[in-house]
Scaffold this active site. Structure first.
Site, mmCIF file in Angstrom:
data_model
loop_
_atom_site.group_PDB
_atom_site.id
_atom_site.type_symbol
_atom_site.label_atom_id
_atom_site.label_comp_id
_atom_site.label_asym_id
_atom_site.label_seq_id
_atom_site.Cartn_x
_atom_site.Cartn_y
_atom_site.Cartn_z
ATOM 1 N N ASP A 190 31.333 23.067 18.212
ATOM 2 C CA ASP A 190 32.206 24.099 18.749
ATOM 3 C C ASP A 190 31.975 25.440 18.055
ATOM 4 O OD1 ASP A 190 34.691 24.980 20.239
ATOM 5 O OD2 ASP A 190 35.379 25.267 18.172
ATOM 6 N N GLU A 242 27.823 25.349 21.124
ATOM 7 C CA GLU A 242 28.512 26.455 21.783
ATOM 8 C C GLU A 242 28.285 27.654 20.880
ATOM 9 O OE1 GLU A 242 32.896 27.888 23.374
ATOM 10 O OE2 GLU A 242 32.744 26.724 21.538
#
Length: 580
Positions: free
Chosen positions: A251, A284
């Protein structure tokens, strides 16, 4: 380097290790027993071997005062504020081998475990997903967070799988069942911050954070510290080894700001999971750092592709969609041709973003029409099924599932769900008030929520009903959607996936406003062509003959010299040697 946490050595003892550079004394307190003092080690570590058995509960006592859960706890049966439990990571008897799917075969469904009813609830969905053509599920973060419900991005104990979803062995059973059906399992991991409630690292390991660097969540994690780097590397290896997870999605690595750590993490994972095993590593990364995809990571979520498609489908241009309001068709063409839209150009804030990406393989990019962020970050959590014309969404789905990029679905997409996916938490008292008001304040600059009365309609993240409303199951769906997904995924697996290795882009041209034509040379020499028109009017273009057509989402009676409104035509053009 010590292993963070408690690890059984045999049936009667475990090795405990805590990095606590600000502490003078550290005790292990097993329930019902006298404290056991750990021995100070070099570089701020405290460690020792303690008589104990699997299942016992314990806490750390810092300087005979502060009592905390183990930051590397493997299980928190009573939640984030309760004691940690000693887990035998070798007790589960695995029934199925790893699927060992190559990355290019991935068709990923992102799921929230809590919304679907815990590990057992997700397990009940697997056979249906396998029949549909899903080859991987990606579990939103599992690390222990405060309360019983949360997106997962407020985790504070990243080694402990969330207790309200089930036990560690129930998670293993979910992975095992998935593997038996040929489905790979990914986990979303958060290495850029800790949640706001239940994290006590500041009290005894202040060096875990770099106060000179700030992130949206406070002081940045300090990856200059070897013990800190090791904490997260060991966490990644835990998911891959103890739970047999097949891949990780990292993330928001743009908030880590330490590319050397990311490289070390990838290298350690590759070195320690060698052999025939396939391990997927996906980022990401708002910085669009193409160099990380050249050898260290398999792919990156392509927010650029999503954002351009969202503007074309909905005409929305507020918030981060402002970067795509002036030329979304050209930006989509660049995405399909080169991967990233932003490859060094200035964004809406005037800051350069991204690196050249045209040399990367198409499978280095994960394409999606929506995910937890793109739905849940909306004030009312609407899906595209409520925002876009159904025919246009059907056309975009054709692009998603038949392009050479790796497709990512969000749970409920394949059912045509019209249920919202909202932002939800389980905070209390002042923190709950702050989260609720902060959430509503985020949308004050949006036209639809510019006055306090409309902002009051934004659901309270802490209300149980907000969580319950986010389940995609139900009758509010678009008819025929599962059949569409099954048709497209059957075509993908049969005609496209086997030839994805070696695929090269042949470019993408703009046909008209909201219309593009993209071409790729597959590894077997065939040409894959996708003509997409998300506009309201037909577009003149010479389409390949019907015998080469895989999919036509529009009016099948339209002439081959035009592309119908809100349509997608996918063609597979044989090599010269295959042409009759």
């Amino acid at each position: 380097m010590h292993r963070h946490g408690a690890h059984l050595l045999d049936a009667t003892s475990a090795r405990f290790a805590l990095w606590a550079p600000d502490a003078r004394h550290v005790n292990v307190v097993l329930e019902g027993q006298a404290p056991f003092e750990l021995t100070p080690q070099e570089d701020g570590w405290f460690a020792g071997t303690v008589p104990c058995t699997a299942g016992q509960h314990y806490r750390y006592q810092i300087d005979n005062d502060l009592t905390v859960a183990d930051p590397a706890s493997r299980y928190q049966p009573g939640g984030v504020t309760g004691p940690s439990a000693i887990v035998d990571t070798q007790a589960y008897h695995w029934q199925h081998p790893y699927p060992n799917r190559p990355w290019h075969t991935a068709v990923i469904q992102e799921v929230h475990v809590g919304v679907l009813g815990g590990y057992r609830g997700v397990g009940e969905q697997l056979e249906r997903l396998a029949k549909l053509g899903i080859t991987a599920i990606e579990l939103m973060p599992l690390g222990q967070f405060p309360g019983n419900r949360n997106w997962g991005y407020d985790g504070v104990l990243p080694f402990a799988a969330q207790h309200s979803y089930g036990t560690p062995d129930e998670l293993r059973a979910l992975v095992d069942k998935a593997h038996g059906l040929g489905i790979s399992v990914m986990v979303d991991v958060v290495y850029n911050h800790f949640g706001p409630d239940g994290n006590f690292l500041h009290e005894y390991a202040g060096a875990f954070f770099n106060e000179a660097k700030k992130t949206p969540w406070g002081a940045a994690i300090d990856f200059r510290q070897p013990a800190v780097r090791e904490f997260f590397i060991q966490n990644a290896l835990m998911w891959l080894q103890d739970y047999r997870i097949d891949g990780l999605r990292l993330d928001a690595v743009h908030a880590i700001d330490s590319p050397d750590f990311l490289k070390e993490l990838a290298e350690r994972i590759r070195n320690e999971t060698q052999g025939d095993r396939q391990v997927w590593l996906v980022l990401e990364n708002e910085h669009n750092q193409a160099f990380l995809l050249e050898e260290h990571f398999d792919a990156q979520w392509n927010d650029d592709g999503h954002n351009a498609l969202h503007v074309l489908l909905t005409d929305e241009t507020e918030g981060y969609y402002a970067d795509y309001k002036d030329a979304p068709t050209q930006q989509l063409a660049r995405c399909l041709s080169e991967g990233f839209v932003f490859q060094g150009q200035a964004n809406r804030h005037g800051e350069p973003r991204g690196e050249p990406s045209g040399h990367l393989r198409p499978s280095a990019f994960v394409l999606f029409l929506q995910n937890h962020d793109q739905i849940g970050n909306r004030a009312l959590g609407e899906r595209l099924t409520r925002l876009a014309p159904p025919a246009a969404l059907r056309a975009a789905t054709g692009l998603l599932l038949l392009s050479p990029m790796i497709p990512l679905l969000f749970m409920g997409d394949e059912q045509g769900s019209r249920a919202p996916f909202l932002f939800f938490t389980d905070f209390h008292d002042e923190l709950a008030d702050a989260v609720r008001e902060g959430r509503r304040g985020e949308f004050a600059h949006f036209a639809a929520f510019s006055n306090p009365e409309t902002r009051e309609k934004i659901p309270d993240p802490n209300a149980l009903g907000t969580f319950q409303a986010s389940n995609p199951a139900g009758q509010d769906v678009i008819a025929g959607w599962p059949g569409l997904y099954q048709q497209l995924l059957e075509l993908r697996h049969r005609l496209i996936v086997p030839h994805l290795p070696g695929t090269l882009s042949l470019g993408c041209s703009v046909l008209a406003d909201k219309a593009v034509s993209a071409r790729w040379r597959l590894g077997n020499g065939q040409e894959l062509r996708i003509d997409l028109n998300l506009g309201k009017h037909p577009v003149a273009v010479e389409l390949p003959g019907p015998s080469m057509r895989l999919f036509d989402s529009g009016d099948t009676t339209h002439p081959d010299s035009s592309l119908a409104a809100h349509s997608c035509v996918v063609s597979l053009i044989p090599t010269a040697s295959e042409t009759p």
